[in-house]
Design a protein around this motif. Structure first.
Motif, PDB file in Angstrom:
ATOM      1  N   SER A 252      94.527  66.860  34.490  1.00  0.00           N
ATOM      2  CA  SER A 252      93.556  65.794  34.750  1.00  0.00           C
ATOM      3  C   SER A 252      92.823  65.988  36.069  1.00  0.00           C
ATOM      4  O   SER A 252      91.664  65.578  36.211  1.00  0.00           O
ATOM      5  CB  SER A 252      94.261  64.436  34.765  1.00  0.00           C
ATOM      6  OG  SER A 252      94.375  63.899  33.476  1.00  0.00           O
ATOM      7  N   PHE A 253      93.482  66.580  37.061  1.00  0.00           N
ATOM      8  CA  PHE A 253      92.824  66.750  38.365  1.00  0.00           C
ATOM      9  C   PHE A 253      91.600  67.655  38.259  1.00  0.00           C
ATOM     10  O   PHE A 253      90.587  67.419  38.928  1.00  0.00           O
ATOM     11  CB  PHE A 253      93.820  67.299  39.388  1.00  0.00           C
ATOM     12  CG  PHE A 253      94.889  66.322  39.777  1.00  0.00           C
ATOM     13  CD1 PHE A 253      94.565  65.042  40.192  1.00  0.00           C
ATOM     14  CD2 PHE A 253      96.239  66.674  39.729  1.00  0.00           C
ATOM     15  CE1 PHE A 253      95.555  64.133  40.558  1.00  0.00           C
ATOM     16  CE2 PHE A 253      97.230  65.783  40.096  1.00  0.00           C
ATOM     17  CZ  PHE A 253      96.888  64.510  40.509  1.00  0.00           C
ATOM     18  N   ASP A 254      91.675  68.684  37.438  1.00  0.00           N
ATOM     19  CA  ASP A 254      90.504  69.545  37.253  1.00  0.00           C
ATOM     20  C   ASP A 254      89.341  68.761  36.644  1.00  0.00           C
ATOM     21  O   ASP A 254      88.184  68.921  37.048  1.00  0.00           O
ATOM     22  CB  ASP A 254      90.851  70.727  36.338  1.00  0.00           C
ATOM     23  CG  ASP A 254      91.500  71.875  37.089  1.00  0.00           C
ATOM     24  OD1 ASP A 254      91.538  71.825  38.330  1.00  0.00           O
ATOM     25  OD2 ASP A 254      91.984  72.808  36.432  1.00  0.00           O
ATOM     26  N   TYR A 255      89.643  67.937  35.650  1.00  0.00           N
ATOM     27  CA  TYR A 255      88.590  67.152  35.009  1.00  0.00           C
ATOM     28  C   TYR A 255      87.999  66.136  35.980  1.00  0.00           C
ATOM     29  O   TYR A 255      86.784  65.904  35.996  1.00  0.00           O
ATOM     30  CB  TYR A 255      89.130  66.451  33.765  1.00  0.00           C
ATOM     31  CG  TYR A 255      89.104  67.333  32.540  1.00  0.00           C
ATOM     32  CD1 TYR A 255      88.023  67.314  31.660  1.00  0.00           C
ATOM     33  CD2 TYR A 255      90.150  68.204  32.255  1.00  0.00           C
ATOM     34  CE1 TYR A 255      87.983  68.125  30.542  1.00  0.00           C
ATOM     35  CE2 TYR A 255      90.135  69.016  31.143  1.00  0.00           C
ATOM     36  CZ  TYR A 255      89.036  68.976  30.277  1.00  0.00           C
ATOM     37  OH  TYR A 255      89.004  69.784  29.170  1.00  0.00           O
ATOM     38  N   ALA A 256      88.849  65.502  36.805  1.00  0.00           N
ATOM     39  CA  ALA A 256      88.339  64.540  37.776  1.00  0.00           C
ATOM     40  C   ALA A 256      87.427  65.224  38.793  1.00  0.00           C
ATOM     41  O   ALA A 256      86.383  64.674  39.187  1.00  0.00           O
ATOM     42  CB  ALA A 256      89.505  63.856  38.487  1.00  0.00           C
ATOM     43  N   ALA A 257      87.809  66.417  39.233  1.00  0.00           N
ATOM     44  CA  ALA A 257      86.977  67.150  40.184  1.00  0.00           C
ATOM     45  C   ALA A 257      85.627  67.501  39.571  1.00  0.00           C
ATOM     46  O   ALA A 257      84.575  67.396  40.230  1.00  0.00           O
ATOM     47  CB  ALA A 257      87.698  68.414  40.642  1.00  0.00           C
ATOM     48  N   ALA A 258      85.632  67.903  38.300  1.00  0.00           N
ATOM     49  CA  ALA A 258      84.380  68.297  37.640  1.00  0.00           C
ATOM     50  C   ALA A 258      83.505  67.084  37.344  1.00  0.00           C
ATOM     51  O   ALA A 258      82.306  67.085  37.654  1.00  0.00           O
ATOM     52  CB  ALA A 258      84.697  69.057  36.351  1.00  0.00           C
ATOM     53  N   VAL A 259      84.078  66.053  36.758  1.00  0.00           N
ATOM     54  CA  VAL A 259      83.291  64.866  36.396  1.00  0.00           C
ATOM     55  C   VAL A 259      82.837  64.118  37.639  1.00  0.00           C
ATOM     56  O   VAL A 259      81.720  63.607  37.716  1.00  0.00           O
ATOM     57  CB  VAL A 259      84.116  63.943  35.474  1.00  0.00           C
ATOM     58  CG1 VAL A 259      83.370  62.646  35.176  1.00  0.00           C
ATOM     59  CG2 VAL A 259      84.443  64.659  34.166  1.00  0.00           C
ATOM     60  N   GLY A 260      83.711  64.050  38.643  1.00  0.00           N
ATOM     61  CA  GLY A 260      83.358  63.382  39.897  1.00  0.00           C
ATOM     62  C   GLY A 260      82.474  64.214  40.803  1.00  0.00           C
ATOM     63  O   GLY A 260      82.018  63.737  41.835  1.00  0.00           O
ATOM     64  N   GLN A 261      82.244  65.485  40.423  1.00  0.00           N
ATOM     65  CA  GLN A 261      81.389  66.405  41.185  1.00  0.00           C
ATOM     66  C   GLN A 261      81.890  66.558  42.628  1.00  0.00           C
ATOM     67  O   GLN A 261      81.176  66.303  43.604  1.00  0.00           O
ATOM     68  CB  GLN A 261      79.924  65.938  41.160  1.00  0.00           C
ATOM     69  CG  GLN A 261      79.347  65.897  39.763  1.00  0.00           C
ATOM     70  CD  GLN A 261      77.899  65.449  39.728  1.00  0.00           C
ATOM     71  OE1 GLN A 261      77.444  64.704  40.588  1.00  0.00           O
ATOM     72  NE2 GLN A 261      77.171  65.910  38.724  1.00  0.00           N
TER      73      GLN A 261
END
Length: 498
Positions: A416-425
């Motif tokens: 999930s941390f990877d997705y949060a970093a990508a979506v949150g830019q």
């Protein structure tokens, strides 16, 4: 208030109603079949009595002349046989509720029994909420018996209900949720959409944790469970029909769950995305989440016990099988097939070295099963709470509730941390790295399962790669622009393990 309202089997939806559903269902966010042609077949239907609006705290004109039905509809096609729940409210035209109680756009109109009915999604209509909660089973001790003037006691199904301020949440996922701020001190009603046979773990696991005294989960307060005799209907996915089921025990399924509302909480994924976008480190919150997850796994072991140590040979073989399926479904993964195969060879060798060492491998236990940052809530006054223990809704209940590796939940949060970093830019390319490290370190320090660091790290890498491979295939089919998110993780895991 009358409490002798009931739920009962009723006739399946008419052809006219099924035509409405055929057009409406595929566009729902929670509809579990995308890009596959299926037909909709009535399976089981239930009619619910509806209390008067004033009996649930609403004005007299909130609804009149309504019918509430729950239809379980099979989705049948090539390799598909699933059941979804479609609660409906039929309002006799031209009756129109007061503006403040008017639900969302209806499905359409239907002519039945010489009457025109306006058809509404029950999950968006207060008449359905009232009917569900009136017939639901409430947790022991929450509904006191009513004492009459003569001293006699009358048992009640539900407490005095107040639907004032109730609203259906617009963010649909795999289920439909309704916020009821005035019911039982503030609650969330979840109308289950994908229906599985057997006790739903989103009821049984939180109840077990609450009984254990673990406060990191919203407590379930009530649930609606229906049952039928095994010779009533053929089970979904069964080609044998009624005769082969005649000697089986009666079947049950949960249709709705009412749980405590976590006031002031924020969705964990939204929170992480906001931190990433603002350049704020997530290390403290990640570490706190690691400790809470370790505490959850310990509470699950106390509540439900533990099984045998994981069979390392079976585990690696199963992960390799899933990996081969992913590689066969993705061109990007096919180009990495040799490196992926070498990863599993190394993983197998490492686990084989400790396979015969007593207590070296973790024991199987009850787990969350589908954990990610969107399944946790955070508020300053109480920290993290964990939600949605039903697991992957499309898997059979028996699979979702069987013992598994607790570290699979850990891998879900890691991804999930990877997705949060990508979506949150995230501007800092190391934002996710630091969040992961803080989370994993805190989990390992708080974990009481006793697995040594090297073995735990090997398993987390393997389970994280397994999830990333699945994500690559999913994103390539559904959100191609997102495919680089898990693909970067695959490359990172392969390079770090080389």
């Amino acid at each position: 208030m009358t409490r002798d309202l009931a739920i009962r089997r009723t006739a399946p939806p008419s052809r006219g109603l099924m035509r409405l559903l055929d057009a409406w269902l595929p566009a729902r966010r929670w509809y579990p079949v995308k890009g596959v042609e299926v037909r909709h077949e009535p399976w089981l239907s239930y009619a619910l009595d509806v209390p008067a609006p004033q009996d649930v705290g609403l004005p007299d004109d909130a609804w009149t002349d309504v019918r509430v039905t729950l239809h379980l509809v099979r989705l049948v096609g090539d390799g598909v046989d699933l059941v979804v729940q479609v609660p409906l409210v039929l309002v006799a035209a031209p009756a129109v509720p007061a503006a403040e109680h008017r639900p969302a756009v209806p499905l359409g109109e239907l002519e039945e029994d010489g009457q025109t009915w306006v058809v509404h999604d029950g999950a968006a209509h207060p008449a359905c909420w009232a009917a569900l909660l009136t017939v639901a089973q409430w947790e022991d001790g929450l509904v006191p018996d009513r004492t009459g003037e003569d001293g006699s006691k009358t048992s009640r199904n539900a407490p005095d209900l107040d639907l004032t301020g109730g609203r259906a949440l617009s963010l649909e996922q795999s289920n439909s949720s309704i916020l009821l701020p005035a019911t039982a001190g503030g609650t969330m009603l979840k109308v289950l959409r994908a229906i599985a046979i057997g006790p739903n773990p989103d009821v049984t696991i939180p109840r077990g944790l609450a009984a254990e005294g673990w406060g990191g989960v919203p407590r379930p307060l009530a649930w609606l469970e229906v049952g039928w005799e095994p010779d009533d209907v053929a089970l979904p996915g069964s080609a044998t029909g009624r005769a082969a089921q005649a000697d089986e025990a009666p079947r049950t399924a949960h249709l709705a769950i009412l749980a405590e509302f976590v006031e002031g909480a924020r969705d964990g994924f939204d929170l992480a995305c906001a931190y990433a976008g603002q350049g704020e480190p997530f290390t403290d919150l990640g570490a706190e989440l690691g400790r809470v997850l370790a505490d959850l796994h310990a509470a699950l072991r106390r509540a439900f016990g533990v099984g045998a140590p994981v069979d390392a040979t079976w585990l690696v073989a199963d992960l390799r099988r899933r990996s081969d399926e992913a590689v066969a479904s993705s061109r990007a993964l096919a180009r990495r097939a040799d490196a992926i195969g070498a990863f599993w060879d190394r993983t197998g060798s490492r686990l084989a070295e400790v396979a015969d060492v007593p207590d070296a491998l973790p024991r199987l236990q009850a787990v969350h099963g589908d954990l990610h940052l969107g399944q946790v809530l955070h508020a300053r006054r109480f920290g993290w709470k964990v939600l949605d223990f039903e697991g992957e809704p499309l898997r059979p209940v028996a699979e979702r509730t069987r013992p598994d590796l607790a570290l699979r939940d850990v891998a879900g949060i890691v991804r999930s941390f990877d997705y949060a970093a990508a979506v949150g830019q995230a501007h800092d390319p190391a934002w996710a790295l630091h969040a992961r490290a803080a989370f994993l370190d805190a989990y390992e320090r708080a974990d009481s399962a006793g697995t040594d660091h090297e073995t735990s790290a090997t398993l987390v890498r393997a389970l994280t790669l397994d999830k990333a491979l699945y994500e690559v295939v999913y994103e390539s089919r559904n959100r191609p622009d997102w495919e680089p998110i898990p693909l970067d993780a695959v490359d990172r895991l392969l390079a770090a393990d080389g």
